[in-house]
Design an enzyme around this catalytic site. Structure first.
Site, PDB file in Angstrom:
ATOM      1  N   ARG A 214       0.954  -0.867   0.107  1.00  0.00           N
ATOM      2  CA  ARG A 214      -0.038   0.380   0.292  1.00  0.00           C
ATOM      3  C   ARG A 214       0.779   0.596   0.138  1.00  0.00           C
ATOM      4  O   ARG A 214       1.749   1.467   0.602  1.00  0.00           O
ATOM      5  CB  ARG A 214      -1.033   0.106   1.107  1.00  0.00           C
ATOM      6  CG  ARG A 214      -2.094  -0.796   1.504  1.00  0.00           C
ATOM      7  CD  ARG A 214      -3.203  -1.071   0.682  1.00  0.00           C
ATOM      8  NE  ARG A 214      -3.672  -2.162   0.200  1.00  0.00           N
ATOM      9  CZ  ARG A 214      -5.065  -2.090   1.745  1.00  0.00           C
ATOM     10  NH1 ARG A 214      -5.482  -1.788   2.179  1.00  0.00           N
ATOM     11  NH2 ARG A 214      -5.209  -3.744   1.114  1.00  0.00           N
ATOM     12  N   GLU A 216       0.278   4.244   1.259  1.00  0.00           N
ATOM     13  CA  GLU A 216      -0.175   5.572   1.900  1.00  0.00           C
ATOM     14  C   GLU A 216       0.712   5.771   2.869  1.00  0.00           C
ATOM     15  O   GLU A 216       1.314   4.749   3.360  1.00  0.00           O
ATOM     16  CB  GLU A 216      -1.143   5.146   2.067  1.00  0.00           C
ATOM     17  CG  GLU A 216      -2.353   5.374   1.366  1.00  0.00           C
ATOM     18  CD  GLU A 216      -3.374   3.385   1.966  1.00  0.00           C
ATOM     19  OE1 GLU A 216      -3.256   2.942   3.117  1.00  0.00           O
ATOM     20  OE2 GLU A 216      -3.749   3.064   0.884  1.00  0.00           O
ATOM     21  N   ARG A 222      -1.094   1.733  13.023  1.00  0.00           N
ATOM     22  CA  ARG A 222      -1.194   0.701  12.778  1.00  0.00           C
ATOM     23  C   ARG A 222      -1.310   0.356  11.210  1.00  0.00           C
ATOM     24  O   ARG A 222      -1.737  -0.281  10.187  1.00  0.00           O
ATOM     25  CB  ARG A 222      -2.755   0.389  13.039  1.00  0.00           C
ATOM     26  CG  ARG A 222      -4.168   0.959  12.506  1.00  0.00           C
ATOM     27  CD  ARG A 222      -5.002   1.539  13.246  1.00  0.00           C
ATOM     28  NE  ARG A 222      -5.824   1.771  11.838  1.00  0.00           N
ATOM     29  CZ  ARG A 222      -7.226   1.846  12.350  1.00  0.00           C
ATOM     30  NH1 ARG A 222      -8.083   1.455  12.644  1.00  0.00           N
ATOM     31  NH2 ARG A 222      -8.291   3.053  11.247  1.00  0.00           N
ATOM     32  N   HIS A 223      -0.124   1.570  10.494  1.00  0.00           N
ATOM     33  CA  HIS A 223      -0.013   0.923   9.351  1.00  0.00           C
ATOM     34  C   HIS A 223       1.151   0.858   8.739  1.00  0.00           C
ATOM     35  O   HIS A 223       1.979   1.348   8.920  1.00  0.00           O
ATOM     36  CB  HIS A 223      -0.805   2.202   8.219  1.00  0.00           C
ATOM     37  CG  HIS A 223      -2.354   2.498   8.271  1.00  0.00           C
ATOM     38  ND1 HIS A 223      -2.999   3.673   9.564  1.00  0.00           N
ATOM     39  CD2 HIS A 223      -3.315   2.321   7.120  1.00  0.00           C
ATOM     40  CE1 HIS A 223      -4.361   3.501   8.812  1.00  0.00           C
ATOM     41  NE2 HIS A 223      -4.085   2.943   8.037  1.00  0.00           N
ATOM     42  N   GLU A 372      -9.407  -2.249  12.984  1.00  0.00           N
ATOM     43  CA  GLU A 372     -10.493  -3.182  12.113  1.00  0.00           C
ATOM     44  C   GLU A 372      -9.226  -3.802  12.158  1.00  0.00           C
ATOM     45  O   GLU A 372      -8.060  -4.074  11.412  1.00  0.00           O
ATOM     46  CB  GLU A 372     -10.739  -1.987  11.173  1.00  0.00           C
ATOM     47  CG  GLU A 372     -10.778  -3.045   9.735  1.00  0.00           C
ATOM     48  CD  GLU A 372     -10.164  -2.019   8.658  1.00  0.00           C
ATOM     49  OE1 GLU A 372     -11.026  -1.269   8.150  1.00  0.00           O
ATOM     50  OE2 GLU A 372      -9.930  -2.467   7.404  1.00  0.00           O
ATOM     51  N   SER A 375     -12.307  -6.534   6.566  1.00  0.00           N
ATOM     52  CA  SER A 375     -12.756  -6.300   5.669  1.00  0.00           C
ATOM     53  C   SER A 375     -12.872  -7.490   4.939  1.00  0.00           C
ATOM     54  O   SER A 375     -12.558  -7.520   4.106  1.00  0.00           O
ATOM     55  CB  SER A 375     -12.666  -5.034   4.808  1.00  0.00           C
ATOM     56  OG  SER A 375     -12.635  -3.749   5.459  1.00  0.00           O
ATOM     57  N   ARG A 425      -1.884  -6.935  12.101  1.00  0.00           N
ATOM     58  CA  ARG A 425      -2.976  -6.569  13.119  1.00  0.00           C
ATOM     59  C   ARG A 425      -3.177  -7.066  13.963  1.00  0.00           C
ATOM     60  O   ARG A 425      -3.849  -7.120  15.028  1.00  0.00           O
ATOM     61  CB  ARG A 425      -3.985  -5.462  12.201  1.00  0.00           C
ATOM     62  CG  ARG A 425      -3.513  -4.475  11.935  1.00  0.00           C
ATOM     63  CD  ARG A 425      -4.593  -3.231  10.859  1.00  0.00           C
ATOM     64  NE  ARG A 425      -3.973  -2.699  10.293  1.00  0.00           N
ATOM     65  CZ  ARG A 425      -5.436  -1.551   9.612  1.00  0.00           C
ATOM     66  NH1 ARG A 425      -6.576  -1.321   9.831  1.00  0.00           N
ATOM     67  NH2 ARG A 425      -4.375  -0.920   9.148  1.00  0.00           N
TER      68      ARG A 425
END
Ligand code: ATP
Ligand code: AMO
Length: 451
Positions: A214, A216, A222-223, A372, A375, A425
């Site tokens: 990712r 981002e 948590r990323h 989370e 998903s 996670r």
């Protein structure tokens, strides 16, 4: 060592945790193997010379040595749980691999690092040797093993989809571009489109454990920019809740079995991270499932402004998710729960709308301690509906990269649903670790590409 070894000769290969010369005639070594320790003593007696005592007591910490000796009871009994209550009386010591004299990272008497997270990650190999990191990596291994075990038992096929892809998929944002001979390629941000294409390829029930990339610039606890994804996709007969129930049982299995099979590691981690042992699972062994709107109502009851969430345009913020996690823990006594029926506006184009109320969707998120971990959704399997959904999300079905995916549905595709879990996670929230980097071997984030 057990009582069976008492008065017998043993040979061990281990790291020197600590070495000290007591006198010209006596030295001690603390030896360590994957977090377990044993004391070794060397005393002057035939054939052991004073020179050998000096050498042994002066060994560099962390060196790997082979020690042969007799197992005995120590004069002063050892009470620590991580140190054997028997000791080795050394006959021979061989150096297998010498460590440098200066270690870049300090540890306390319990072997826990006493430096910042940055220093720990910069010196990750040393950090991995600590008792706590050893135990965390076992938990991570355990989650992957339990996931694969459950999937295989359910008749699922283990798949491996490409991580080098020809076009930015799933909506376009957040992909890494790489050189691919004379063209550009991208690193897969999810196996989403491929796992659905496997379903269209009549594979019925598939799972994958693979890296997810990712791009981002999220500098949060948590990323990660590369994480380990646990993905699955399944057909169903009548209702997507068949798959949702399967996913709930999968998670209950993983979390319950972790507690059972990895109790020793959890107890070790608890010494450094006190929440490690307190993860609460639903008492009846069934996942707690609420709807998104139940979550909104619980937050509203607690006085939170949820007007944007009630308008179905915005997902919960991280702060709201955490607050909801606390409310649910207080009310239902569980740290693991599921929210179903998210608003359509906050979900990706491939998500199936709720046929009874198009503002919502047949999609779900799983949470642990209010954050989370998964998903998932029922996917649109009708080509016309899929193209409409893309347009509604501002995507052009004819654009490069989607044609192979869309072609898969032109040949007919059974109704299906699935989900994607973040391994790091799950480990982080199960153990109550403060940072996802602690649940990654060699974490990648916007600032870190090494070690
Ligand atoms: P997903 O798995 O869908 O990415 P997520 O919840 O982890 O789920 P996002 O939906 O991208 O990730 O972001 C959720 C929350 O993470 C945001 O509400 C925000 O609080 C936080 N977040 C994301 N990026 C950043 C950032 N760069 N800085 C601070 N917080 C961020
Ligand atoms: P999503 O984007 O929500 O869904 O990702 C699924 C799960 O992956 C984990 N995760 C992350 N872990 C660490 N660092 C990150 N930057 C990060 N981003 C996500 C989370 C998250 O729940 N295609 C869908 C899945 C599906 O519908 O099957 C998807 O990728 O645990």
């Amino acid at each position: 060592f057990t009582e069976d070894h008492y008065e017998k000769e043993v040979t061990v290969v281990a790291r020197v945790d600590n070495a000290r010369v007591q006198s010209a005639k006596l030295a001690f070594l603390m030896l360590r193997q994957q977090g377990q320790k044993v004391q070794a003593v060397i005393a002057a007696a035939e054939p052991i010379s004073r020179q050998m005592i000096k050498y042994t007591g002066g060994l560099n910490v962390n060196s790997i040595v082979q020690v042969t000796g007799i197992v005995k009871k120590p004069e002063i009994p050892i009470s620590s749980a991580s140190i054997s209550h028997l000791e080795i009386h050394i006959r021979k010591v061989y150096m297998i691999s010498e460590a440098a004299q200066m270690l870049p990272m300090q540890v306390d008497a319990e072997g826990a690092p006493i430096v910042t997270l940055k220093t720990r990650l910069d010196n990750r190999v040393l950090d991995l040797q600590t008792e706590t990191s050893q135990a965390i990596t076992w938990i991570s291994s355990g989650v992957s093993e339990l996931f694969a075990e459950y999937m295989i038992k359910s008749g699922s096929r283990w798949i491996f989809t490409p991580k080098l892809v020809g076009a930015a998929t799933e909506g376009g944002s957040g992909v890494f571009e790489v050189k691919y001979f004379k063209r550009n390629a991208y690193l897969a941000q999810s196996p989403q489109l491929y796992k659905q294409m496997c379903i269209a390829g009549d594979m019925e029930n598939v799972f994958e454990i693979a890296p997810v990339f990712r791009a981002e610039d999220s500098n949060t606890h948590r990323h990660l920019t590369e994480f380990s994804g646990l993905d699955f996709e399944k057909t169903f007969r009548n209702h997507y809740h068949e798959v949702l129930e399967f996913a709930e049982n999968l998670l209950v299995f993983i979390l319950t079995q972790l507690k059972e099979r990895y109790a020793t590691q959890i107890a070790t981690i608890q010494k450094s991270y006190p929440k490690a042992g307190d993860f609460k699972l639903p008492k009846d062994g069934k996942a707690l499932r609420l709807n998104y709107m139940d979550g909104v109502a619980l937050l509203k009851e607690a006085g939170v402004d949820v007007s944007e969430q009630e308008s179905f345009e915005n997902d919960f913020t991280t702060a709201m998710e955490k607050q909801l996690g606390q409310i649910i823990r207080d009310k239902y006594d569980t740290d693991f729960y599921v929210l179903d029926k998210f608003p359509m506006a906050v979900r990706p184009f491939y998500t199936k709308a709720d046929p009874n109320d198009k503002r919502f969707s047949n999609s779900y998120d799983f949470f642990m301690r209010g954050e989370e971990i998964m998903s998932g959704a029922q996917r649109i399997h009708d080509i016309k509906e899929l193209e409409e959904s893309m347009r509604a999300k501002g995507l052009e079905p004819n654009q490069e990269g989607f044609e192979d995916y869309l072609n898969a549905f032109r040949q007919g595709c059974p109704p299906h649903a699935g989900g994607g879990l973040g391994l790091n996670r799950i480990v982080m929230f199960f153990l109550g670790l403060p940072n996802v980097r602690l649940a990654s071997l060699f974490p990648r984030d916007p600032q870190r590409l090494r070690p």
